[in-house]
Design a protein around this motif. Sequence first.
Motif, PDB file in Angstrom:
ATOM      1  N   GLY A 129       0.826  -1.198   0.000  1.00 58.80           N
ATOM      2  CA  GLY A 129       0.000   0.000   0.000  1.00 58.80           C
ATOM      3  C   GLY A 129       0.858   1.245   0.000  1.00 58.80           C
ATOM      4  N   ALA A 130       0.190   2.376  -0.024  1.00 58.59           N
ATOM      5  CA  ALA A 130       0.915   3.641  -0.120  1.00 58.59           C
ATOM      6  C   ALA A 130       1.886   3.829   1.038  1.00 58.59           C
ATOM      7  N   PHE A 167       0.892   6.688  -8.050  1.00 53.17           N
ATOM      8  CA  PHE A 167       1.461   6.000  -9.212  1.00 53.17           C
ATOM      9  C   PHE A 167       0.607   4.766  -9.501  1.00 53.17           C
ATOM     10  N   VAL A 168       0.727   4.227 -10.732  1.00 51.38           N
ATOM     11  CA  VAL A 168      -0.078   3.090 -11.168  1.00 51.38           C
ATOM     12  C   VAL A 168       0.856   1.933 -11.500  1.00 51.38           C
ATOM     13  N   ARG A 196      -2.886  -1.146 -10.435  1.00 53.79           N
ATOM     14  CA  ARG A 196      -3.335  -0.593  -9.141  1.00 53.79           C
ATOM     15  C   ARG A 196      -2.861   0.844  -8.992  1.00 53.79           C
ATOM     16  N   LEU A 197      -3.747   1.703  -8.517  1.00 57.48           N
ATOM     17  CA  LEU A 197      -3.375   3.082  -8.195  1.00 57.48           C
ATOM     18  C   LEU A 197      -2.964   3.127  -6.729  1.00 57.48           C
ATOM     19  N   ILE A 198      -1.758   3.577  -6.463  1.00 61.22           N
ATOM     20  CA  ILE A 198      -1.253   3.726  -5.088  1.00 61.22           C
ATOM     21  C   ILE A 198      -1.197   5.231  -4.819  1.00 61.22           C
ATOM     22  N   PRO A 208       9.969   0.733   3.344  1.00 68.85           N
ATOM     23  CA  PRO A 208      10.354  -0.564   2.776  1.00 68.85           C
ATOM     24  C   PRO A 208      10.187  -0.647   1.264  1.00 68.85           C
ATOM     25  N   GLY A 209       9.346   0.224   0.696  1.00 64.67           N
ATOM     26  CA  GLY A 209       9.175   0.210  -0.761  1.00 64.67           C
ATOM     27  C   GLY A 209      10.418   0.635  -1.514  1.00 64.67           C
TER      28      GLY A 209
END
Lengths: 215, 215, 215, 215, 215, 215
Positions: free
Chosen positions: C52-53, D127-128, D135-137, C84-85
């Motif tokens: 997730g974001a 971002f997608v 997925r749109l984040i 972590p992304g």
Amino acid sequence: MATPILILGLFALICPLAFPSYASTLQDFCVANPNSQGLMSGLACKDPMMVGANDFFFSGLHLQGNTSNPLGSKVTPVNVAQAPGLLTLGISAVRIDYAPWGLNPPHTHPRASEILTVIEGTLYVGFVTSNPENRLITKTLQKGDVFVFPVNLIHFQYNVGPTNAIAIAALNSENPGVITIANALFGSNLPISSDVLAKAFQVDKMVVEDIQNKF
Amino acid sequence: MATPILILGLFALICPLAFPSYASTLQDFCVANPNSQGLMSGLACKDPMMVGANDFFFSGLHLQGNTSNPLGSKVTPVNVAQAPGLLTLGISAVRIDYAPWGLNPPHTHPRASEILTVIEGTLYVGFVTSNPENRLITKTLQKGDVFVFPVNLIHFQYNVGPTNAIAIAALNSENPGVITIANALFGSNLPISSDVLAKAFQVDKMVVEDIQNKF
Amino acid sequence: MATPILILGLFALICPLAFPSYASTLQDFCVANPNSQGLMSGLACKDPMMVGANDFFFSGLHLQGNTSNPLGSKVTPVNVAQAPGLLTLGISAVRIDYAPWGLNPPHTHPRASEILTVIEGTLYVGFVTSNPENRLITKTLQKGDVFVFPVNLIHFQYNVGPTNAIAIAALNSENPGVITIANALFGSNLPISSDVLAKAFQVDKMVVEDIQNKF
Amino acid sequence: MATPILILGLFALICPLAFPSYASTLQDFCVANPNSQGLMSGLACKDPMMVGANDFFFSGLHLQGNTSNPLGSKVTPVNVAQAPGLLTLGISAVRIDYAPWGLNPPHTHPRASEILTVIEGTLYVGFVTSNPENRLITKTLQKGDVFVFPVNLIHFQYNVGPTNAIAIAALNSENPGVITIANALFGSNLPISSDVLAKAFQVDKMVVEDIQNKF
Amino acid sequence: MATPILILGLFALICPLAFPSYASTLQDFCVANPNSQGLMSGLACKDPMMVGANDFFFSGLHLQGNTSNPLGSKVTPVNVAQAPGLLTLGISAVRIDYAPWGLNPPHTHPRASEILTVIEGTLYVGFVTSNPENRLITKTLQKGDVFVFPVNLIHFQYNVGPTNAIAIAALNSENPGVITIANALFGSNLPISSDVLAKAFQVDKMVVEDIQNKF
Amino acid sequence: MATPILILGLFALICPLAFPSYASTLQDFCVANPNSQGLMSGLACKDPMMVGANDFFFSGLHLQGNTSNPLGSKVTPVNVAQAPGLLTLGISAVRIDYAPWGLNPPHTHPRASEILTVIEGTLYVGFVTSNPENRLITKTLQKGDVFVFPVNLIHFQYNVGPTNAIAIAALNSENPGVITIANALFGSNLPISSDVLAKAFQVDKMVVEDIQNKF
């Protein structure tokens, strides 16, 4: 009892080292974990707090290798299977012993260039460039001479002196690999069809089968 | 008359080698061209038809280096400045001589890991891991021992025996570079402000200036 | 209860991140998995459907760091341990606070170049090139100035104004690492032999031991 | 008279930077040479002895960008065209200004991931992910928040507050590039066939031509 | 019962392939292990002794893809999900079928360049360069023609003949990814705010919502 | 008059392509400049404003290659020498024609993995893994079958059907190179010493000289 080195050897054998040298761009080092249970194991890095000097160490490169074999040469490697701290560092070393007239036969390293230093003796060495030129680049080396074999090119060293020769070489991969051309072509498991080899080398199939029988 | 080696040395000095090792993914090799006219020159690759064995060759690594200096050590390099065929191949070698109690002082290689083999003598070697642990990993090495220094970590070798010592090492860059910590901090041109060094080392500025005067 | 961030911190500490940035050539991203059980865990990538974001997010870089320490500076990092992304993406950021006359002391990043922007205040900054030149490249920066520190070179920033200073910097690794030179040399665990340090810095062993006692 | 910076800008414009970031594995740095005569020039590295602090320096990131344009946003870059010392270092920075309701429209960076810090204001960012999930984040960011945009994914920032907003971002390439999706599809030179665009977006060709007329 | 291929498909879906192509610098190959239990699995490499020819094999690229869809095109991939031996090798292939007037719509591959060969039919193809030029490079291709799409640039192929067309293409990643621009912008899950899209494309929000409804 | 393609071919021949694929991380593309004057030329990138579709284009892969030679096979390449836009993109393609019982003999690509699709006919294909296993991995392929040859491993294709066969293959380098094992060992210029070859293949020197005479 199997020593850690032996277990690691086994690990290296059954578990292709999946962590590239580039991983060294993410940490100081990543020591191979000898307790990784083969293919179903977790991260191949040892807990850095458990890492010690022995992970970066190998002993015995002053010892003569046993050259009592048809080729009269012996390679003693120091790669990630011997020094687990090499994992991700992109370098390794070997000692090569040559009996008089001993040959390290034509081979490639699929993952490394090589820089070789003659410690004792006289070596006729060479490599061949790729198609279409296939130029042979050769030199006769004496003690203290250094020679470079570019990555993936077929190369060899031949002891042309009447005494033992010794070289120390380094390769820019912790697991450079070796493809001995004669063994790969004529001694593979299973054998390559003799039709293919006869046509490739423009010889009779009987000649191919004679060579295959020796490998 | 300047020899090709000298010209190349000059070339290497004034013209940072802009062709990365990865270029070896595009050709068998790319030999540095000693006739490149420095900064305004063309491609740094020699015509492959003009390439010969001497481009991949260096002679003299059996010769003792001169250790008559305050540190009592001497590094003899075989990198792209000595063997132009190393360009793009990502490997090089050095011989290191140590007088009794000679020191190869704490330094980093900004572009290479190192694998070192002791040829003669006894060396106390070590490296320090990065923050926050700053663990010192050390070992005392004898003839035939091999040790690994991971890329960019501060490391040193110290001859703790009463006799000369010799090591041969390899680094996975054709131009690995050296940053001798003491020289970079206390002997830079121009000097780093003594305020900065005094605060960094938590010493009096006079101590800093004493050290600076020696470099 | 440990928060995911804390667990990840632990993870990052005991489990060197073995997945290189180049892994981003194989997927959109690979978010570090905070539930990986350390060294015996599996793949370090979180299920992309659970991503997730917040995995790409960090909050708090507007907050002043605590500079109440002998150096008078504080680094607040946003690397893979905080976001972590970032795993495999090859970038991270930091905020640096400087008290008046505060120093971010000479250090290297073993895995990244750095680009720094001054948000507030006046900074005297510099880096030193490698041997043999060891040139010091310096500049005094004002608000809105940007400066670049090349990978692996020793560099520092010094607040030469009477007020607080703030910088935001980015580094091209998600885990760039820091080697603070003084700490690595004089504060390592275990200490480097004072013989080595005295010889390297050409000072009396008592001076070395005085410095070691402060670290 | 054109300043060196301007010449370099021109150089960067007409002469795609052919020296990869990986070149930094071969030297401390490689400063872009502003006197390289475009396409027929020699090595793009400046003589390291002529290199100075200004090569690693840019001034003016504290200045507000002009957002008087239909999108209400302005990007001020600090990449290799502004700071020639960034060549081969693999990092750059930008300041982004947003008028109220200003948009940095959907775009990709073909050669870099991005880490963005909000200095002032409130931004809705996102971002997608790639096919098939797309997925749109998204996240709404406040001052001091940091967000990460993975390499090559379509992303945007939108000022959802009634005041100006400011962000500082870094990208892990010295020449990251930008592809603004709407411009590339509907404003290319020459235009993409409206048949292609109508079918791709499942709209009438008149809708496509209306959009094309605005770009 | 799920076949290995299906399991691998699942694996590839839920477990982003974390082992980069560069891993091929450490072994001959690393075949994806279909029994890896998703995110908590171990090393993704199959035991090399269990590897067989089928790991490097795919059958069916002579079969016509089903183009009965609004775009009139169909991509049949042969990447690591279909041929697990591709893992770490950095290459893959696709067959693309086009109905008359069928379109492979504007898209990017975030991790690969593409080389396309026309097997049958006539294709109008093109790509757009990055900002600020956004040049459209186009060509109409006949049987036996080859065209190259550089990494990360938006590109398309359009069947401008009245018959079916067929192409075979290769991409230099084993998992190149696809971002279909229209789907990512107008069909994402969740949708991008229509405010953002209306401003980016300079159209009325109703036009945006019309397009969104079709995806 | 020499065509641009011819000039480029010459360029590619005498001037090893020194710009690595990684350069594509710095620009959209870098088209090889056919007017570069060989070794003393400047940057190998064509002015991007002069670049056109033909730089990314090749025509003729539908044409049968001439297999009237002892091996009965013919490779038609589309690499950077034919399509200059491939420079830095890391991919290329070939068409291979096989007469009945035609052989593409054992060879390696020193810089690429290969993915091959059978267009017509039946091929017995295989590759051999590195030491010590030297496993032969083989498969008989029909129309529409795809097979993968990992980088640097010795591989071959043999037409085992009574009709012509055709394959299209791609390699992940714009200049992958070929080392035909038999030619490199027995047909090099100058020849490898027959002592070396006789010992390596464990045959009489007369057998070696017989083979050498055919190459």
